[in-house]
Design a protein around this motif. Structure first.
Motif, PDB file in Angstrom:
ATOM      1  N   LEU B 308      37.111  66.909  30.303  1.00 35.59           N
ATOM      2  CA  LEU B 308      36.351  68.091  30.735  1.00 35.59           C
ATOM      3  C   LEU B 308      37.229  68.999  31.597  1.00 35.59           C
ATOM      4  O   LEU B 308      37.182  70.225  31.489  1.00 35.59           O
ATOM      5  N   GLY B 309      38.036  68.374  32.450  1.00 37.20           N
ATOM      6  CA  GLY B 309      38.950  69.143  33.298  1.00 37.20           C
ATOM      7  C   GLY B 309      39.932  69.947  32.454  1.00 37.20           C
ATOM      8  O   GLY B 309      40.280  71.079  32.787  1.00 37.20           O
ATOM      9  N   GLU B 310      40.340  69.333  31.355  1.00 36.06           N
ATOM     10  CA  GLU B 310      41.292  69.997  30.458  1.00 36.06           C
ATOM     11  C   GLU B 310      40.675  71.260  29.847  1.00 36.06           C
ATOM     12  O   GLU B 310      41.292  72.325  29.845  1.00 36.06           O
ATOM     13  N   THR B 311      39.447  71.132  29.322  1.00 41.19           N
ATOM     14  CA  THR B 311      38.819  72.309  28.702  1.00 41.19           C
ATOM     15  C   THR B 311      38.475  73.360  29.768  1.00 41.19           C
ATOM     16  O   THR B 311      38.624  74.554  29.539  1.00 41.19           O
ATOM     17  N   LEU B 312      38.067  72.873  30.933  1.00 42.09           N
ATOM     18  CA  LEU B 312      37.772  73.827  32.012  1.00 42.09           C
ATOM     19  C   LEU B 312      39.034  74.593  32.400  1.00 42.09           C
ATOM     20  O   LEU B 312      38.991  75.799  32.656  1.00 42.09           O
ATOM     21  N   PHE B 313      40.149  73.866  32.437  1.00 44.62           N
ATOM     22  CA  PHE B 313      41.417  74.502  32.787  1.00 44.62           C
ATOM     23  C   PHE B 313      41.768  75.595  31.771  1.00 44.62           C
ATOM     24  O   PHE B 313      42.120  76.717  32.136  1.00 44.62           O
ATOM     25  N   VAL B 314      41.648  75.245  30.477  1.00 40.64           N
ATOM     26  CA  VAL B 314      41.981  76.213  29.422  1.00 40.64           C
ATOM     27  C   VAL B 314      41.062  77.439  29.530  1.00 40.64           C
ATOM     28  O   VAL B 314      41.509  78.589  29.433  1.00 40.64           O
ATOM     29  N   PHE B 315      39.774  77.206  29.778  1.00 42.39           N
ATOM     30  CA  PHE B 315      38.831  78.322  29.921  1.00 42.39           C
ATOM     31  C   PHE B 315      39.116  79.129  31.181  1.00 42.39           C
ATOM     32  O   PHE B 315      38.998  80.361  31.170  1.00 42.39           O
ATOM     33  N   ALA B 316      39.475  78.430  32.260  1.00 43.08           N
ATOM     34  CA  ALA B 316      39.745  79.145  33.514  1.00 43.08           C
ATOM     35  C   ALA B 316      40.943  80.072  33.334  1.00 43.08           C
ATOM     36  O   ALA B 316      40.901  81.236  33.753  1.00 43.08           O
ATOM     37  N   VAL B 317      41.990  79.570  32.675  1.00 37.64           N
ATOM     38  CA  VAL B 317      43.195  80.402  32.483  1.00 37.64           C
ATOM     39  C   VAL B 317      42.870  81.563  31.534  1.00 37.64           C
ATOM     40  O   VAL B 317      43.108  82.732  31.866  1.00 37.64           O
ATOM     41  N   GLY B 318      42.308  81.233  30.357  1.00 33.34           N
ATOM     42  CA  GLY B 318      42.006  82.278  29.374  1.00 33.34           C
ATOM     43  C   GLY B 318      40.990  83.278  29.901  1.00 33.34           C
ATOM     44  O   GLY B 318      41.174  84.497  29.773  1.00 33.34           O
ATOM     45  N   GLY B 319      39.932  82.760  30.521  1.00 35.84           N
ATOM     46  CA  GLY B 319      38.873  83.629  31.051  1.00 35.84           C
ATOM     47  C   GLY B 319      39.415  84.551  32.129  1.00 35.84           C
ATOM     48  O   GLY B 319      39.101  85.748  32.158  1.00 35.84           O
ATOM     49  N   SER B 320      40.252  83.995  33.015  1.00 37.24           N
ATOM     50  CA  SER B 320      40.802  84.816  34.106  1.00 37.24           C
ATOM     51  C   SER B 320      41.665  85.940  33.542  1.00 37.24           C
ATOM     52  O   SER B 320      41.575  87.090  33.986  1.00 37.24           O
ATOM     53  N   PRO B 344      28.405  91.423  40.189  1.00 34.89           N
ATOM     54  CA  PRO B 344      27.497  90.654  39.320  1.00 34.89           C
ATOM     55  C   PRO B 344      28.115  90.375  37.941  1.00 34.89           C
ATOM     56  O   PRO B 344      27.910  89.309  37.377  1.00 34.89           O
ATOM     57  N   VAL B 345      28.886  91.342  37.403  1.00 34.06           N
ATOM     58  CA  VAL B 345      29.548  91.119  36.107  1.00 34.06           C
ATOM     59  C   VAL B 345      30.543  89.963  36.240  1.00 34.06           C
ATOM     60  O   VAL B 345      30.597  89.056  35.408  1.00 34.06           O
ATOM     61  N   LEU B 346      31.314  89.993  37.337  1.00 37.27           N
ATOM     62  CA  LEU B 346      32.316  88.943  37.567  1.00 37.27           C
ATOM     63  C   LEU B 346      31.630  87.587  37.736  1.00 37.27           C
ATOM     64  O   LEU B 346      32.051  86.580  37.146  1.00 37.27           O
ATOM     65  N   ALA B 347      30.567  87.573  38.552  1.00 41.31           N
ATOM     66  CA  ALA B 347      29.869  86.303  38.815  1.00 41.31           C
ATOM     67  C   ALA B 347      29.301  85.727  37.519  1.00 41.31           C
ATOM     68  O   ALA B 347      29.405  84.515  37.265  1.00 41.31           O
ATOM     69  N   LYS B 348      28.738  86.587  36.686  1.00 44.45           N
ATOM     70  CA  LYS B 348      28.160  86.109  35.424  1.00 44.45           C
ATOM     71  C   LYS B 348      29.268  85.586  34.507  1.00 44.45           C
ATOM     72  O   LYS B 348      29.111  84.549  33.853  1.00 44.45           O
ATOM     73  N   ALA B 349      30.408  86.291  34.507  1.00 42.64           N
ATOM     74  CA  ALA B 349      31.535  85.853  33.669  1.00 42.64           C
ATOM     75  C   ALA B 349      32.043  84.488  34.128  1.00 42.64           C
ATOM     76  O   ALA B 349      32.338  83.619  33.303  1.00 42.64           O
ATOM     77  N   LEU B 350      32.119  84.301  35.441  1.00 41.63           N
ATOM     78  CA  LEU B 350      32.602  83.006  35.958  1.00 41.63           C
ATOM     79  C   LEU B 350      31.629  81.889  35.580  1.00 41.63           C
ATOM     80  O   LEU B 350      32.050  80.776  35.238  1.00 41.63           O
ATOM     81  N   ALA B 351      30.346  82.212  35.633  1.00 41.14           N
ATOM     82  CA  ALA B 351      29.343  81.202  35.247  1.00 41.14           C
ATOM     83  C   ALA B 351      29.490  80.860  33.764  1.00 41.14           C
ATOM     84  O   ALA B 351      29.392  79.688  33.376  1.00 41.14           O
ATOM     85  N   ILE B 352      29.766  81.885  32.943  1.00 39.26           N
ATOM     86  CA  ILE B 352      29.944  81.633  31.498  1.00 39.26           C
ATOM     87  C   ILE B 352      31.207  80.800  31.260  1.00 39.26           C
ATOM     88  O   ILE B 352      31.216  79.882  30.436  1.00 39.26           O
ATOM     89  N   ILE B 353      32.266  81.094  32.018  1.00 39.68           N
ATOM     90  CA  ILE B 353      33.511  80.312  31.895  1.00 39.68           C
ATOM     91  C   ILE B 353      33.215  78.835  32.181  1.00 39.68           C
ATOM     92  O   ILE B 353      33.609  77.939  31.422  1.00 39.68           O
TER      93      ILE B 353
END
Lengths: 236, 380
Positions: B308-320, B344-353
Motif C-alpha cells: 500500500l505504501g508503494e502505491t501511495l508513494f507512486v500516487f503521491a509523486v504523480g499526483g503532486s 478546497p481544490v487542493l484539499a479535494k485532490a489530496l483526498a483523491i490521491i
C-alpha cells in the motif's frame, strides 16, 4: 564467548505427522517423527531429495505447520501459534540463511542486513551500529553501500549470514547454505557458521547435500522417507 | 532505512514502469486540477455566497422589477441590508472585449457585498466622486489592461441611452481585488443613478435586488417569504442564493459541473484500472521476495502495508507533479478564463490521491497478505 552445549532440549518435536495433497492424493512426509536438539548444537540434516529435509526446516522456521504432534522451540509451541505470532517469533528468535541468498536487489548490503531490524523497536543509530558490527563480523566492512549483483556468491552469502544474525537470534536455520558456492567460498561460509556456533553459542540446523559441509556440524542426522535413519557425531 | 524507504525503493525498482505510471497519474491530476479550477473559478460559484440572495423577475432575468419593491423587501425583519442593480453588458473598443457593469447604489453595495468584493472606504469615495465613475474588478482589469484614471466607453448590447446611442462613457476610479482568489472580479461596479437617468427605457426599475439576511435568519425561509410577497403582483419574483443563481446561469449554456465530473471520472477510472493492473503484476513478480520478507519475520499485515505504501508513494509523486503543473498553468493562464486553484481544490485532490493510492493498492496488497510463505517460495 566459548561454546557451551546446553543439554536441555531446546528444540523438541514429538509425534510429528505431515503430509501434502498432490493431485488429490495424500502423500505422507512424516509420521510420528520425534527429534530433540539441545541449545547450542550444530546439526546437519542430510538425505535424498524428497526425504523431508526442507519440510522439516520449514516447520522449524514456522513457515509450515505439522498436521499433528507438538513442535516446541525454547518456550514457544510453534504448532499452536497463529501465522502472525509465528512471524513475530521468527523476527525475534530465528535467523534464516538461504541457498540462493535471497537478498533484495534494490537494497544495498547495509540495507539488506538492516531489514530484520525494521521489525524491532530500535533507533536508526542503533540499527546502523548493529549492521556495522555484523558486517565487520562477516568480513564485509567497507562494502556496506555495494549492491548484491556486484558481489560474488560467497560475498552474497556472507551478507545473508549477516542478515540472519543481525537481530541476535538464538537459532539459525540454514537451507543448503553452500549449495551455490565453489569449494573455497563454501569452506569460508562453513567456517563462519562454526564460529557462530562455537563462539557465539548459536544453535544451528543446516540442511545440506554436501557431506563435506556436514563435517562442520557437531552431529549429522540422515533423513530418509520421513524418518531419521542414522546419526553421526563429530569428534569434538 | 525505514518502511517508507523500503516502499519507495520497491516502487523504483523498475524505473521505466514507475515513471510511466507517474506520468499517467500526473496527467490525470493535471486534468483534474485544471477542470476543478475552471469549475471553481470561472463560475465564481465557489466564491459566491449561499446566504446572499438575489431577487429577480420570475419571468426571466432580463425582465425588470419595480424599484418600489425595495421598501417592501426591506420591511422584512430578517433583512440586514439590501442593494439594487441594473446590468449593462457590452464591450470596450472591440467586440471581443466583453465586459459587464453592475450599476448599483454605492453605499448599499458596500453594506451588502463590500466584504466579499474587497471594497474599501477609499474605493467608495472614489466611486461617489462623479456619477460616471466605475470600479473595475482585478480579474477584468488584468485581462483587459484597464487602469485607474483611464476613460473607457462601453458599447451596450441591449441598454440604450435616451439619444439612441448605446455608448456609455466611464472613468475608472479604482480597482477592487475581491476577498480572496475565488471571488468573481471579472466585472465593473458603476452607479445606478447614472445609468437609470440616461437610459431610454425601463426607468426606475431594477434587474435585481441583492439581499443580505441577518446572521440569525434562514436565507431559504427569507427567499420563500420574499417571493410570496409578490406572488400576486404584476411582476412576481424569483429569489435564489447568489450561488444558486450563478450555477443556474451557467446551466443555461451547459451543465459544466456535470461535464467536468464525467471527464474527471473517466480519467480516474482509466487510471485506476491501469495502476491496479500494473501493481498486481508488479507484486506477482515479487511473490518470492514477499516469501523472503515473511520468512525474515515480516507479518502479512506489514507486507500488505508495504505494498500500500508503494502505491501511495507512486500516487503521491504523480499526483503532486500533476497538481503543481495545474497550479502553474492556472497562474500563467489568461485571467479571462477565470481559473482558480483554491485550497478546497487542493484539499479535494489530496483526498483523491490518498483514496486512489489505497484503492489501487488494495488488491495487490491483499494478495500479498494472503500468500503463504511456502507458496511464495514455490514462485521462484
Amino acid at each position: 564467548m566459548t561454546s557451551s552445549l546446553n543439554h536441555d532440549p531446546y528444540i523438541s518435536l514429538s509425534k510429528i505427522t505431515k503430509g501434502y495433497k498432490i493431485s488429490g492424493d495424500d502423500v505422507p512426509i512424516f509420521s510420528n517423527l520425534d527429534l530433540e536438539i539441545p541449545g547450542g548444537d550444530f546439526v546437519a540434516i542430510m538425505g535424498p531429495s524428497g526425504s523431508g529435509k526442507s519440510t522439516l526446516l520449514n516447520m522449524l522456521a514456522g513457515i509450515d505447520r505439522p498436521d499433528t504432534g507438538s513442535l516446541r522451540i525454547g518456550t514457544s509451541r510453534l504448532d499452536q501459534m497463529s501465522e502472525a505470532a509465528r512471524a513475530s517469533w521468527r523476527a525475534h528468535f530465528m535467523g534464516i540463511i538461504f541457498q540462493f541468498y535471497n537478498l533484495l536487489p534494490m537494497l544495498n548490503v547495509a540495507e539488506n542486513v538492516e531489514l530484520p531490524l525494521l521489525l524491532k523497536p530500535l533507533s536508526a543509530k542503533e540499527r546502523r551500529s548493529r549492521v556495522e558490527k555484523v558486517l565487520d563480523l562477516v568480513g564485509l566492512t567497507g562494502r556496506a553501500r555495494q549492491y548484491p549483483k556486484l558481489m560474488s556468491g560467497g560475498q552474497q552469502q556472507r551478507v545473508g549470514i549477516a542478515r540472519a544474525i543481525v537481530s541476535d537470534p538464538a537459532l539459525l536455520l540454514c537451507d543448503e547454505p553452500t549449495g551455490d558456492l565453489d569449494r573455497k567460498s563454501a569452506d569460508e561460509v562453513l567456517e563462519m557458521l562454526r564460529f557462530l556456533n562455537r563462539e557465539l553459542g548459536k544453535t544451528i540446523i543446516m540442511v545440506t547435500h554436501d557431506p563435506q559441509a556436514a563435517l562442520y556440524a557437531k552431529r549429522t542426522l540422515h533423513l530418509d522417507k520421513g524418518n531419521f535413519v542414522e546419526e553421526r557425531r563429530a569428534a569434538l | 532505512m525505514t518502511f517508507l524507504d523500503l516502499a519507495r525503493k520497491n516502487a523504483w525498482r523498475k524505473p521505466l514502469r514507475t515513471a510511466l505510471l507517474v506520468i499517467c497519474i500526473a496527467v490525470a491530476f493535471l486534468i483534474y486540477g485544471l477542470t476543478a479550477s475552471f469549475v471553481n473559478g470561472s463560475q465564481g460559484a465557489s466564491g459566491a455566497s449561499d446566504d446572499i440572495l438575489g431577487v429577480m423577475s420570475a419571468a426571466g432575468r432580463t425582465q425588470p422589477l419595480p424599484i418600489s419593491y425595495m421598501n417592501r423587501i426591506e420591511g422584512d425583519p430578517d433583512v440586514a441590508a439590501l442593494n439594487y442593480m441594473i446590468r449593462l453588458r457590452g464591450f470596450v473598443v472591440a467586440e471581443k472585449n466583453v465586459v459587464s457593469v453592475s450599476a448599483v447604489d454605492p453605499q448599499r453595495v458596500m453594506e451588502v457585498s463590500g466584504k466579499e468584493l474587497g471594497l474599501t472606504p477609499q474605493l467608495l469615495d472614489a466611486l461617489n466622486l462623479q456619477r460616471d465613475k466605475v470600479l473595475v474588478g482585478r480579474a477584468l482589469a488584468d485581462a483587459q489592461g484597464l487602469q485607474v484614471g483611464q476613460n473607457i466607453t462601453v458599447t451596450g448590447f441591449d441598454l440604450a441611452r435616451q439619444d439612441g446611442s448605446r455608448n456609455w462613457s466611464f472613468g475608472i476610479a479604482g480597482i477592487f481585488d475581491g476577498e480572496n482568489a475565488s471571488t468573481d472580479t471579472y466585472f465593473m461596479l458603476g452607479r445606478y443613478d447614472y445609468l437609470n437617468a440616461a437610459r431610454a427605457r425601463n426607468r426606475d426599475t431594477v434587474d435585481a435586488f441583492v439581499v443580505r439576511p441577518k446572521v440569525s435568519a434562514s436565507a431559504g425561509e427569507l427567499a420563500v417569504r420574499i417571493d410570496q410577497m409578490f406572488a400576486n403582483s404584476a411582476a412576481p419574483t424569483r429569489t435564489q442564493s447568489e450561488k444558486q443563481f450563478l450555477e443556474a446561469f451557467l446551466r443555461q449554456y451547459a451543465d459544466v459541473g456535470l461535464i467536468v465530473d464525467l471527464v474527471v471520472s473517466a480519467a480516474f477510472i482509466t487510471l485506476l484500472m491501469i495502476v491496479i493492473n500494473t501493481m498486481v503484476f508488479a507484486v506477482r513478480e515479487r511473490t518470492f521476495e514477499i516469501g523472503v520478507l515473511k520468512a525474515l519475520g515480516f507479518s502479512g499485515m506489514q507486507v500488505m502495508l508495504l505494498v500500500l505504501g508503494e502505491t501511495l508513494f507512486v500516487f503521491a509523486v504523480g499526483g503532486s507533479i500533476g497538481l503543481v503543473l495545474a497550479k502553474l498553468l492556472v497562474a500563467i493562464s489568461d485571467p479571462a478564463l477565470g481559473l482558480v486553484f483554491s485550497m478546497p481544490v487542493l484539499a479535494k485532490a489530496l483526498a483523491i490521491i490518498a483514496f486512489l493510492g489505497l484503492a489501487t493498492g488494495a488488491l495487490p496488497a491483499f494478495n500479498a497478505l494472503r500468500t503463504p510463505v511456502i507458496v511464495a517460495f514455490r514462485g521462484r
